[in-house]
Design a protein around this motif. Structure first.
Motif, short mmCIF file in Angstrom:
data_model
loop_
_atom_site.label_atom_id
_atom_site.label_comp_id
_atom_site.label_asym_id
_atom_site.label_seq_id
_atom_site.Cartn_x
_atom_site.Cartn_y
_atom_site.Cartn_z
N ASP A 149 0.81 -1.21 0.00
CA ASP A 149 0.00 0.00 0.00
C ASP A 149 0.85 1.26 0.00
OD1 ASP A 149 -2.50 -1.12 -0.21
OD2 ASP A 149 -3.30 -0.14 1.57
N LEU A 153 0.86 4.34 -2.82
CA LEU A 153 0.75 5.77 -2.54
C LEU A 153 1.94 6.53 -3.09
CD1 LEU A 153 -0.59 5.64 1.14
CD2 LEU A 153 -1.89 6.20 -0.92
N ARG A 167 6.36 6.84 6.37
CA ARG A 167 5.97 5.73 5.51
C ARG A 167 5.96 4.41 6.27
NH1 ARG A 167 8.20 7.13 -0.63
NH2 ARG A 167 7.25 9.21 -0.66
N ALA A 170 2.83 4.33 8.18
CA ALA A 170 1.73 3.99 7.28
C ALA A 170 1.72 2.49 6.98
CB ALA A 170 1.85 4.79 5.98
N ARG A 174 -1.50 0.21 7.41
CA ARG A 174 -2.09 -0.42 6.23
C ARG A 174 -2.01 -1.95 6.31
NH1 ARG A 174 -4.08 2.37 1.75
NH2 ARG A 174 -4.05 4.61 2.17
N TRP A 259 -3.64 13.33 1.14
CA TRP A 259 -4.02 13.02 2.52
C TRP A 259 -5.48 12.60 2.60
CZ3 TRP A 259 -7.51 15.49 5.90
CH2 TRP A 259 -7.45 15.04 7.24
N ASP A 262 -5.76 9.08 1.43
CA ASP A 262 -5.24 8.18 2.46
C ASP A 262 -6.29 7.95 3.54
OD1 ASP A 262 -3.59 6.64 4.03
OD2 ASP A 262 -2.30 8.29 4.66
N GLU A 265 -9.26 5.85 2.24
CA GLU A 265 -8.95 4.43 2.11
C GLU A 265 -8.88 3.77 3.49
OE1 GLU A 265 -6.53 4.42 -2.15
OE2 GLU A 265 -5.52 3.75 -0.32
#
Length: 388
Positions: A149, A153, A167, A170, A174, A259, A262, A265
């Motif tokens: 994911d 992005l 990251r 994230a 994710r 953003w 993000d 999702e």
């Protein structure tokens, strides 16, 4: 590096660069590079539209806990047949296409060795310590699905995650949503799958239930739930701070659209895994979300498929991928068969078939993660600005 082999890297940078040019008053270029056009279409076909499809499926997912787990097993099998197994079946060509100095022979040889050694080690681990191997598989899948994911992005030019730390956070979020949230919301079915997998290697049926007991203690579930909620809020808040400050880590204007995407999702994924029955939820997510996004990424590193995508030819791009993936997709199902005939407890029910499939997928996931991590490094996913 050739344009084709670096397509997705340059595409990653182009979206953010164009937004910065607009913000600084620069005149936009009418004819964008082919790689950027391909990346935009691939993102739309393989990421944004599937995300909308998953959101549309939420009412269906919400009622799946009312149905037998066999519905989820059938859905998982269908998703694996359709695209799940194929998404990693082009790994042998990834080094060839992503690096200018790798030959076809070297690409196939190195990836084959990685798969044989690491895949064999995973299967051996299940025979030796099935509970530990199951936990390792969950952790590895958590890592890999987050990895996929974040790369999506990055390729889309989302610029509110400009640092490695952001990251990685994230990734935790994710990857943790499909692996951690079902443990919080539907522990009974999650436990059932764990018992099925561990039970393949323990002839005594009662031993499997006893072995997985510690994994489903209330403290574990609460810890995972609190951790996931905290990580999600932290990731969203850090992104919001970037957007509010108006600048990313390099001082460029930060596009709030990334953003918002993000957050949208994340909301869909939280709702999906809270509402849907775990096996059904994972089966749909695997095919519609994770596998398709990786297929899109591979389209961008293949010159012919990327050219088809740039021209708006989705069928041509998919046909090219399908041709390359077909032989090793069949090989993947042969691995499932080999695991099925070797497990001590045998395969006698739908749950056993799902468990065998998951063990085989675990064996293929570890080497797949290694190949994807190499591609991440080539494209600078975890160290923005360093991709080759």
């Amino acid at each position: 590096m050739t344009e084709a082999s670096s397509a997705s890297t340059r595409a990653t940078e182009s979206g953010a660069a164009e937004a910065r040019e607009r913000d600084s008053g620069a005149t936009p270029v009418d004819a964008r590079p082919e790689s950027a056009a391909a990346a935009e279409r691939v993102d739309r076909w393989f990421a944004r539209r599937p995300a909308l499809a998953l959101a549309a499926l939420l009412p269906i997912g919400a009622v799946t806990p009312l149905f037998p787990v066999e519905l989820g097993v059938a859905t998982f099998a269908l998703g694996t047949l359709a695209v799940g197994m194929a998404h990693g079946a082009v790994d042998h060509l990834v080094p060839l296409r992503a690096a200018p100095d790798v030959s076809l022979r070297r690409s196939i040889a190195v990836v084959s060795v990685v798969y044989a050694v690491l895949g064999g080690a995973v299967v051996a681990a299940f025979f030796a310590a099935p509970v530990a191997a199951f936990v390792g598989f969950i952790a590895l899948t958590w890592l890999h699905w987050g990895q996929g994911d974040v790369a999506t992005l990055a390729i889309a030019g989302v610029d509110h995650l400009p640092s490695s730390a952001e990251r990685w956070l994230a990734l935790v979020v994710r990857g943790g949503l499909p692996m951690g949230v079902p443990l919080l919301a539907h522990p009974e079915e999650y436990r059932l799958v764990a018992e099925w997998i561990v039970g393949l290697f323990l002839v005594d049926a009662g031993a499997a239930a006893t072995a997985v007991d510690p994994l489903f203690a209330p403290a574990v579930r609460i810890g995972v739930g609190v951790g996931m909620a905290a990580a999600t809020l932290a990731s969203v808040a850090l992104g919001y701070r970037r957007v509010q400050s108006g600048r990313d880590a390099d001082g460029w204007r930060c596009d709030p659209g990334g953003w918002r995407r993000d957050v949208g999702e994340l909301a869909v994924l939280w709702a999906w895994f809270l509402l849907a029955a775990p096996v059904f939820a994972i089966g749909v997510y695997f095919a519609v979300w994770h596998a398709l996004r990786h297929v899109g990424r591979l389209v961008l590193v293949d010159p012919e498929a990327a050219s088809a995508a740039s021209a708006g030819d989705a069928v041509g791009a998919l046909a090219r991928f399908g041709r390359d993936a077909a032989p090793l997709t069949l090989g993947g199902f042969l691995v499932v068969g080999a695991v099925g005939v070797s497990v001590p407890a045998g395969v006698a029910a739908a749950g056993d078939l799902l468990a065998v499939s998951l063990v085989a997928i675990a064996a293929m996931t570890l080497p797949h993660v290694v190949v994807v991590a190499w591609l991440d490094r080539r494209q600078g996913v975890w160290r923005p600005g360093t991709g080759s």
